[in-house]
Design an enzyme around this catalytic site. Structure first.
Site, PDB file in Angstrom:
ATOM      1  N   ASP A  41       0.795  -1.247   0.000  1.00  0.00           N
ATOM      2  CA  ASP A  41       0.000   0.000   0.000  1.00  0.00           C
ATOM      3  C   ASP A  41       0.825   1.294   0.000  1.00  0.00           C
ATOM      4  O   ASP A  41       0.487   2.250   0.724  1.00  0.00           O
ATOM      5  CB  ASP A  41      -0.972   0.004   1.191  1.00  0.00           C
ATOM      6  CG  ASP A  41      -1.968  -1.139   1.147  1.00  0.00           C
ATOM      7  OD1 ASP A  41      -1.961  -1.913   0.173  1.00  0.00           O
ATOM      8  OD2 ASP A  41      -2.754  -1.265   2.109  1.00  0.00           O
ATOM      9  N   LYS A 146      -6.754  -4.807  -3.051  1.00  0.00           N
ATOM     10  CA  LYS A 146      -7.371  -5.510  -1.913  1.00  0.00           C
ATOM     11  C   LYS A 146      -8.357  -4.575  -1.211  1.00  0.00           C
ATOM     12  O   LYS A 146      -8.034  -3.424  -0.918  1.00  0.00           O
ATOM     13  CB  LYS A 146      -6.278  -5.974  -0.937  1.00  0.00           C
ATOM     14  CG  LYS A 146      -5.415  -4.862  -0.335  1.00  0.00           C
ATOM     15  CD  LYS A 146      -4.367  -5.470   0.580  1.00  0.00           C
ATOM     16  CE  LYS A 146      -3.548  -4.433   1.317  1.00  0.00           C
ATOM     17  NZ  LYS A 146      -4.305  -3.496   2.161  1.00  0.00           N
ATOM     18  N   CYS A 179      -2.047  -2.527   7.730  1.00  0.00           N
ATOM     19  CA  CYS A 179      -2.062  -3.442   6.578  1.00  0.00           C
ATOM     20  C   CYS A 179      -0.836  -4.344   6.503  1.00  0.00           C
ATOM     21  O   CYS A 179      -0.929  -5.480   6.028  1.00  0.00           O
ATOM     22  CB  CYS A 179      -2.239  -2.646   5.300  1.00  0.00           C
ATOM     23  SG  CYS A 179      -3.906  -1.949   5.188  1.00  0.00           S
TER      24      CYS A 179
HETATM   25  N1  TIU Z   1      -2.648   0.372   4.300  1.00  0.00           N
HETATM   26  C1  TIU Z   1      -3.095   0.560   5.542  1.00  0.00           C
HETATM   27  O1  TIU Z   1      -2.371   0.348   6.508  1.00  0.00           O
HETATM   28  N2  TIU Z   1      -4.381   1.079   5.682  1.00  0.00           N
HETATM   29  C2  TIU Z   1      -4.789   1.864   6.739  1.00  0.00           C
HETATM   30  O2  TIU Z   1      -5.941   2.255   6.820  1.00  0.00           O
HETATM   31  N3  TIU Z   1      -3.817   2.207   7.653  1.00  0.00           N
HETATM   32  C3  TIU Z   1      -3.954   3.072   8.693  1.00  0.00           C
HETATM   33  O3  TIU Z   1      -3.019   3.154   9.497  1.00  0.00           O
HETATM   34  N4  TIU Z   1      -5.042   3.809   8.800  1.00  0.00           N
END
Ligand code: TIU
Length: 240
Positions: A41, A146, A179
């Protein structure tokens, strides 16, 4: 070899066939021919102002700081010929894969699907949903969209890895405790040996990053191993 940590022998060295990476809680026996890099991500939605991360009230600057480290890790993996996977947290434009429990959670300034300065928040194909240029996928690399926090939930990632005989996953990306950790736990339960590169992951909360590193490698590596990028680079250099 101990039951707690199949990556080490009784002297603390690596098992036969692996490259010893100086990792915690013990050396990680890297099997480079069956390893893949999974970058979680690294999207504008989390790393740049105006995206999902900042809509939740976070200061995104800490995440931007690891972009050069992730780029260096990508270069190392590509140089070794590893299979490389990039994930994106994203939803279909009609939000059919975004449960109300996610969209309605909390009091963000913008919700998933709302229009923001980089397009609709966390929606596939919008400018903000793209991976930042410095760590963009190269041709032939797998990009996994995802809908959840974990990379294995509602995706074909496991099938793609098994089809290539991948048994070890080196993780990087954001955020460490959300994530990245969720994906590592999913991978660990599916039988992959997981190594998290400490300086190629970040959280909006430094204490959460530190706690996550510690919980992953606690109890003999209950979720996996962690190591600095320099340790991985040194091990791979020595093996050549
Ligand atoms: N990619 C991921 O970690 N999504 C989140 O929403 N992370 C947060 O820390 N909010």
């Amino acid at each position: 070899m101990t039951a707690e940590n199949p990556g080490t022998d009784e002297s603390g060295g690596t098992t036969a066939g692996g490259i010893a990476v100086d990792a915690s809680p013990a050396p990680f026996a890297l099997d480079s021919a069956h390893a893949a890099l999974v970058v979680i991500d690294m999207q504008r939605d989390f790393i740049e102002p105006g995206g999902f991360g900042s809509s939740l009230g976070n200061d995104v600057a800490l995440l931007a700081g690891i972009v050069p480290d992730v780029a260096a890790l990508l270069a190392l993996a590509r140089g070794a010929g590893w299979f490389v996977v990039h994930t994106r947290e994203s939803h279909a434009p009609d939000l059919s894969d975004c449960p109300p429990a996610k969209r309605l959670r909390g009091a963000p300034s913008l919700r998933v699907g709302d229009p923001g300065p980089m397009g609709r928040i966390l929606v596939r194909g919008e400018p903000g949903n793209a991976i930042v240029d410095a760590v963009a996928p190269a041709p032939g690399e797998l990009v996994v969209d995802k809908p959840g926090k974990g990379a294995f939930y509602a995706t074909a990632l496991d099938d793609a890895l098994r089809a290539r005989g991948i048994r070890q996953l080196v993780f990087a990306g954001v955020t460490t405790e959300v994530c990245v950790q969720t994906s590592m736990r999913e991978a660990n339960d599916r039988g992959y040996e997981c190594l998290l590169v400490e300086d190629a992951t970040a959280s909006y909360f430094p204490a959460f990053k530190q706690a996550t590193l510690e919980m992953i490698r606690s109890q003999g590596g209950i979720v996996g191993w962690t190591a600095p990028l320099a340790a991985l680079r040194a091990a791979m250099r020595d093996a050549n």
